[in-house]
Write an enzyme that holds these catalytic residues in place. Structure first.
Site, PDB file in Angstrom:
ATOM      1  N   LYS A 170      -3.883 -13.316   6.263  1.00  0.00           N
ATOM      2  CA  LYS A 170      -4.598 -12.287   7.025  1.00  0.00           C
ATOM      3  C   LYS A 170      -5.295 -11.383   6.010  1.00  0.00           C
ATOM      4  CE  LYS A 170      -4.287  -8.195   8.325  1.00  0.00           C
ATOM      5  NZ  LYS A 170      -5.681  -7.746   8.123  1.00  0.00           N
ATOM      6  N   GLY A 201      -7.737  -9.582  11.691  1.00  0.00           N
ATOM      7  CA  GLY A 201      -7.410  -8.515  12.640  1.00  0.00           C
ATOM      8  C   GLY A 201      -6.889  -7.296  11.913  1.00  0.00           C
ATOM      9  N   GLY A 203      -4.071  -4.349  10.645  1.00  0.00           N
ATOM     10  CA  GLY A 203      -2.716  -4.335  10.079  1.00  0.00           C
ATOM     11  C   GLY A 203      -1.633  -4.090  11.113  1.00  0.00           C
ATOM     12  N   PRO A 204      -1.727  -2.986  11.853  1.00  0.00           N
ATOM     13  CA  PRO A 204      -0.667  -2.691  12.821  1.00  0.00           C
ATOM     14  C   PRO A 204      -0.637  -3.689  13.990  1.00  0.00           C
ATOM     15  CG  PRO A 204      -1.959  -0.733  12.302  1.00  0.00           C
ATOM     16  CD  PRO A 204      -2.695  -1.897  11.726  1.00  0.00           C
ATOM     17  N   GLY A 205      -1.689  -4.476  14.188  1.00  0.00           N
ATOM     18  CA  GLY A 205      -1.742  -5.477  15.266  1.00  0.00           C
ATOM     19  C   GLY A 205      -1.210  -6.811  14.774  1.00  0.00           C
ATOM     20  N   GLY A 207      -1.235  -8.072  11.893  1.00  0.00           N
ATOM     21  CA  GLY A 207      -0.522  -7.957  10.609  1.00  0.00           C
ATOM     22  C   GLY A 207       0.969  -7.817  10.837  1.00  0.00           C
ATOM     23  N   GLU A 245       2.310  -5.721  -4.011  1.00  0.00           N
ATOM     24  CA  GLU A 245       1.417  -5.234  -5.075  1.00  0.00           C
ATOM     25  C   GLU A 245       0.744  -4.000  -4.495  1.00  0.00           C
ATOM     26  OE1 GLU A 245       1.204  -6.511  -7.992  1.00  0.00           O
ATOM     27  OE2 GLU A 245       1.975  -8.549  -7.748  1.00  0.00           O
ATOM     28  N   CYS A 279      -6.811  -1.137  -8.338  1.00  0.00           N
ATOM     29  CA  CYS A 279      -5.448  -0.571  -8.303  1.00  0.00           C
ATOM     30  C   CYS A 279      -4.939  -0.266  -9.700  1.00  0.00           C
ATOM     31  CB  CYS A 279      -4.516  -1.510  -7.576  1.00  0.00           C
ATOM     32  SG  CYS A 279      -4.723  -3.197  -8.089  1.00  0.00           S
ATOM     33  N   GLU A 379      -3.394   8.529  -5.734  1.00  0.00           N
ATOM     34  CA  GLU A 379      -4.401   7.512  -6.011  1.00  0.00           C
ATOM     35  C   GLU A 379      -5.682   7.878  -5.247  1.00  0.00           C
ATOM     36  OE1 GLU A 379      -3.810   3.541  -4.323  1.00  0.00           O
ATOM     37  OE2 GLU A 379      -4.241   2.780  -6.319  1.00  0.00           O
TER      38      GLU A 379
HETATM   39  P1  NAD Z   1      -4.209  -1.166   3.240  1.00  0.00           P
HETATM   40  O1  NAD Z   1      -2.792  -1.053   2.874  1.00  0.00           O
HETATM   41  O2  NAD Z   1      -4.741  -0.251   4.252  1.00  0.00           O
HETATM   42  O3  NAD Z   1      -4.524  -2.632   3.790  1.00  0.00           O
HETATM   43  C1  NAD Z   1      -4.220  -3.797   3.066  1.00  0.00           C
HETATM   44  C2  NAD Z   1      -3.986  -4.937   4.040  1.00  0.00           C
HETATM   45  O4  NAD Z   1      -2.800  -4.672   4.773  1.00  0.00           O
HETATM   46  C3  NAD Z   1      -5.088  -5.136   5.074  1.00  0.00           C
HETATM   47  O5  NAD Z   1      -5.224  -6.518   5.309  1.00  0.00           O
HETATM   48  C4  NAD Z   1      -4.530  -4.432   6.298  1.00  0.00           C
HETATM   49  O6  NAD Z   1      -5.030  -4.931   7.506  1.00  0.00           O
HETATM   50  C5  NAD Z   1      -3.057  -4.740   6.161  1.00  0.00           C
HETATM   51  N1  NAD Z   1      -2.138  -3.791   6.790  1.00  0.00           N
HETATM   52  C6  NAD Z   1      -2.271  -2.453   6.881  1.00  0.00           C
HETATM   53  N2  NAD Z   1      -1.206  -1.932   7.545  1.00  0.00           N
HETATM   54  C7  NAD Z   1      -0.395  -2.973   7.863  1.00  0.00           C
HETATM   55  C8  NAD Z   1       0.835  -3.084   8.564  1.00  0.00           C
HETATM   56  N3  NAD Z   1       1.454  -2.016   9.065  1.00  0.00           N
HETATM   57  N4  NAD Z   1       1.387  -4.313   8.734  1.00  0.00           N
HETATM   58  C9  NAD Z   1       0.767  -5.406   8.243  1.00  0.00           C
HETATM   59  N5  NAD Z   1      -0.401  -5.369   7.575  1.00  0.00           N
HETATM   60  C10 NAD Z   1      -0.976  -4.162   7.386  1.00  0.00           C
HETATM   61  O7  NAD Z   1      -4.975  -1.109   1.856  1.00  0.00           O
HETATM   62  P2  NAD Z   1      -6.533  -1.227   1.566  1.00  0.00           P
HETATM   63  O8  NAD Z   1      -7.140   0.065   1.988  1.00  0.00           O
HETATM   64  O9  NAD Z   1      -7.105  -2.482   2.082  1.00  0.00           O
HETATM   65  O10 NAD Z   1      -6.534  -1.359  -0.033  1.00  0.00           O
HETATM   66  C11 NAD Z   1      -6.465  -0.281  -0.892  1.00  0.00           C
HETATM   67  C12 NAD Z   1      -5.068  -0.090  -1.452  1.00  0.00           C
HETATM   68  O11 NAD Z   1      -4.547  -1.306  -1.989  1.00  0.00           O
HETATM   69  C13 NAD Z   1      -5.015   0.879  -2.588  1.00  0.00           C
HETATM   70  O12 NAD Z   1      -3.928   1.756  -2.409  1.00  0.00           O
HETATM   71  C14 NAD Z   1      -4.802   0.021  -3.822  1.00  0.00           C
HETATM   72  O13 NAD Z   1      -4.201   0.618  -4.895  1.00  0.00           O
HETATM   73  C15 NAD Z   1      -3.982  -1.080  -3.287  1.00  0.00           C
HETATM   74  N6  NAD Z   1      -4.162  -2.282  -4.111  1.00  0.00           N
HETATM   75  C16 NAD Z   1      -3.145  -2.720  -4.918  1.00  0.00           C
HETATM   76  C17 NAD Z   1      -3.305  -3.839  -5.705  1.00  0.00           C
HETATM   77  C18 NAD Z   1      -2.208  -4.366  -6.599  1.00  0.00           C
HETATM   78  O14 NAD Z   1      -2.266  -5.502  -6.999  1.00  0.00           O
HETATM   79  N7  NAD Z   1      -1.224  -3.592  -6.935  1.00  0.00           N
HETATM   80  C19 NAD Z   1      -4.500  -4.526  -5.674  1.00  0.00           C
HETATM   81  C20 NAD Z   1      -5.509  -4.058  -4.854  1.00  0.00           C
HETATM   82  C21 NAD Z   1      -5.315  -2.947  -4.055  1.00  0.00           C
END
Ligand code: NAD
Length: 485
Positions: A170, A201, A203-205, A207, A245, A279, A379
């Site tokens: 996803k 789709g 995250g909260p859905g 995901g 990550e 990140c 961040e």
């Molecule tokens: P996000 O956490 O909002 O979303 C990431 C993914 O998770 C998306 O696909 C989203 O739909 C899904 N998601 C969100 N809430 C969820 C839930 N409750 N259940 C299941 N899935 C869910 O992050 P973003 O805005 O897409 O990315 C930015 C963040 O990611 C930054 O904080 C960055 O530091 C971090 N990041 C970390 C790394 C690493 O390798 N450490 C790499 C890239 C980005």
């Protein structure tokens, strides 16, 4: 305008269960560039069922068979590199040339790498009277973010496939188009149905429906620390393995005897890559108090050299941020830094001159930032550098380690030896020594709230493996036999 209206499940393009869609925006025009389906619980069930059904046969393939498929995917992605760079420059906003080299070059290389390493990996070993086997963990759900979308997908999908796992991906709803191309490439490579499945789709859905699913064995997540915590909670109900990550607030520690010009330039580059939406960005630059004025002057000069503009225009070093929400978040942090009394050395919260369309922000450098202030702790995920001063090496290490995160960092010194001594004291997953560059084969991941587990290289493959030990009577022939493949 692209319209993606199907999911890839069980080796076929299929209709989603519902009819809701999500808009994908072009970062530099703010226009809708595509729509994708918003999947629901039924789509999650269908994708997991396909992955579950494919697992027994896929996990029984030999490493050499899996290597063949990975090689074909590597070649398929390579052949579509230009198209992928265009897509990612559009959805993420990274300048096209950089997007081609980093956003596409790295995932192409990663599939090729796992194709090679999977056949040389030690799948079995003997420990006393036990034969210890490494087996795939099972059905893996991969949930990925938007900032290096295909790189983060490849880090999970290539390694999980190499391990013998089946996958439901996803991708981020903000930059999902590249994932559809990957699904087409995987399909063309003839990968057996159900081994790789794509749904999209929120995250909260969908995901959370995937994370909650009892037939899923592992969730591999890259994204925000906030979502990582929620995923850990939801996955705990079924005791799934969870790899995370997450975010970072990495420090670049510049020691007294470093070549200041190179160190400051290297740090600004490591902070601003992908408009700071990295990140592992080095967002805190630690300099000795005695060298502050000089460091501040060089940093502002280097930052001003980052031409902001159209990712497709050719001359821009910085493109827009990914979305309106991200732009607002970064502008708010810049305002917060000013309110908290940091010195604004260049940039600021307003849009760069002449760029009122597109999610652009100015490259911004703050000086004399207090180590406990908001912009030094949280961040930002934008092109914003904080310069912090320190009195001695112990204080520098204390400040560097004083955040909730521990993902990356850098140390600059007169010699690699001196830099390494300080690097060993940092509580963080990666440290670049005197500008050492990113290594695709090194373990990548975080200490503390930057996550759990490691991706990339053999370490990334191990994430997707279980141990099984078979006990024999001493001297049984099986203890010295070769692995059966
Ligand atoms: P996000 O956490 O909002 O979303 C990431 C993914 O998770 C998306 O696909 C989203 O739909 C899904 N998601 C969100 N809430 C969820 C839930 N409750 N259940 C299941 N899935 C869910 O992050 P973003 O805005 O897409 O990315 C930015 C963040 O990611 C930054 O904080 C960055 O530091 C971090 N990041 C970390 C790394 C690493 O390798 N450490 C790499 C890239 C980005």
């Amino acid at each position: 305008m692209q319209k993606r209206d199907q999911f890839y499940i069980n080796g076929k393009w299929v209709q989603p269960s519902g009819s809701k869609t999500i808009e994908v925006f072009n970062a530099s025009t703010e226009e809708v560039m595509a729509t994708i389906p918003e999947g629901d619980d039924n789509d999650a069930d269908a994708a997991v069922a396909a992955a579950r059904a494919a697992f027994d046969a896929w996990s029984a393939t030999t490493p050499a068979q899996r290597a063949d498929y990975l090689r074909k995917i590597h070649e398929g992605l390579k052949a579509r590199s230009d198209e992928l760079a265009q897509i990612i420059a559009g959805e993420v906003g990274m300048p096209l040339k950089l997007a081609a080299a980093i956003q596409v070059g790295s995932p192409v290389a990663n599939f090729g790498y796992y194709a090679k390493m999977v056949t040389g990996f030690e799948w079995e070993e003997t420990a006393g009277n036990s034969r210890v086997l490494r087996e795939p963990v099972g059905v893996v759900v991969a949930i990925t973010p938007w900032n290096y979308p295909l790189h983060q997908i490849a880090a999970k999908v290539a390694a999980a496939m190499a391990a013998g796992c089946t996958i439901v991906l996803k991708p981020s709803e903000v930059a999902p188009l590249n994932a559809f191309v990957l699904a087409e490439v995987i399909d063309a490579a003839g990968v057996p149905p159900g081994v790789f499945n794509l749904v999209t789709g929120l995250g909260p859905g969908i995901g959370e429906a995937l994370v909650r699913h009892p037939d899923v064995d592992m969730v591999s997540f890259t994204g925000s620390t906030r979502a990582g915590k929620r995923i850990s909670e939801v996955a705990a109900a079924t005791v799934k393995r969870v790899a995370l990550e997450l975010g970072g607030k990495s420090a670049s520690v510049i020691l007294e005897d470093a070549d200041l010009a190179s160190a400051v330039k290297g740090t600004v580059n490591a902070c601003f890559l992908n408009s700071g939406q990295t990140c592992s960005a080095h967002t805190r630059m630690l300099v000795p108090e005695s060298r502050y004025e000089e460091a501040a002057r060089i940093a502002a000069e280097v930052a001003k050299g980052f031409t902001v503009g159209d990712p497709f225009g050719g001359s821009a070093k910085l493109g827009p941020l990914v979305s309106a929400a991200q732009r607002e978040r970064v502008q708010n942090y810049i305002r917060k830094g000013m309110e908290e009394g940091a010195e604004l050395l260049c940039g600021g919260p307003d849009a760069p001159a002449g760029l009122d369309r597109g999610y652009y922000v100015q490259p911004t450098v703050f000086g004399r930032v207090k180590p406990d202030s908001t912009i030094a702790q949280e961040e930002i995920f934008g092109p914003v550098l904080s310069i912090i001063t320190y009195k001695d090496e112990d204080e520098a290490v204390r400040i560097a380690n004083n955040t909730l995160y521990g993902l990356a960092g850098g140390v600059w010194a007169g010699s690699d030896e001196r830099a390494q001594q300080v690097a060993r004291r940092l509580r963080t997953g990666q440290v670049d020594i005197n500008g050492g560059t990113f290594n695709l084969f090194a373990p990548f991941g975080g200490y503390k709230q930057s996550g759990r587990g490691r991706e990339m290289g053999p370490y990334g493959l191990e994430e997707f493996l279980e141990y099984k030990s078979l006990q024999f009577k001493p001297n049984a022939p099986a203890l010295t036999a070769k692995a059966p493949y």
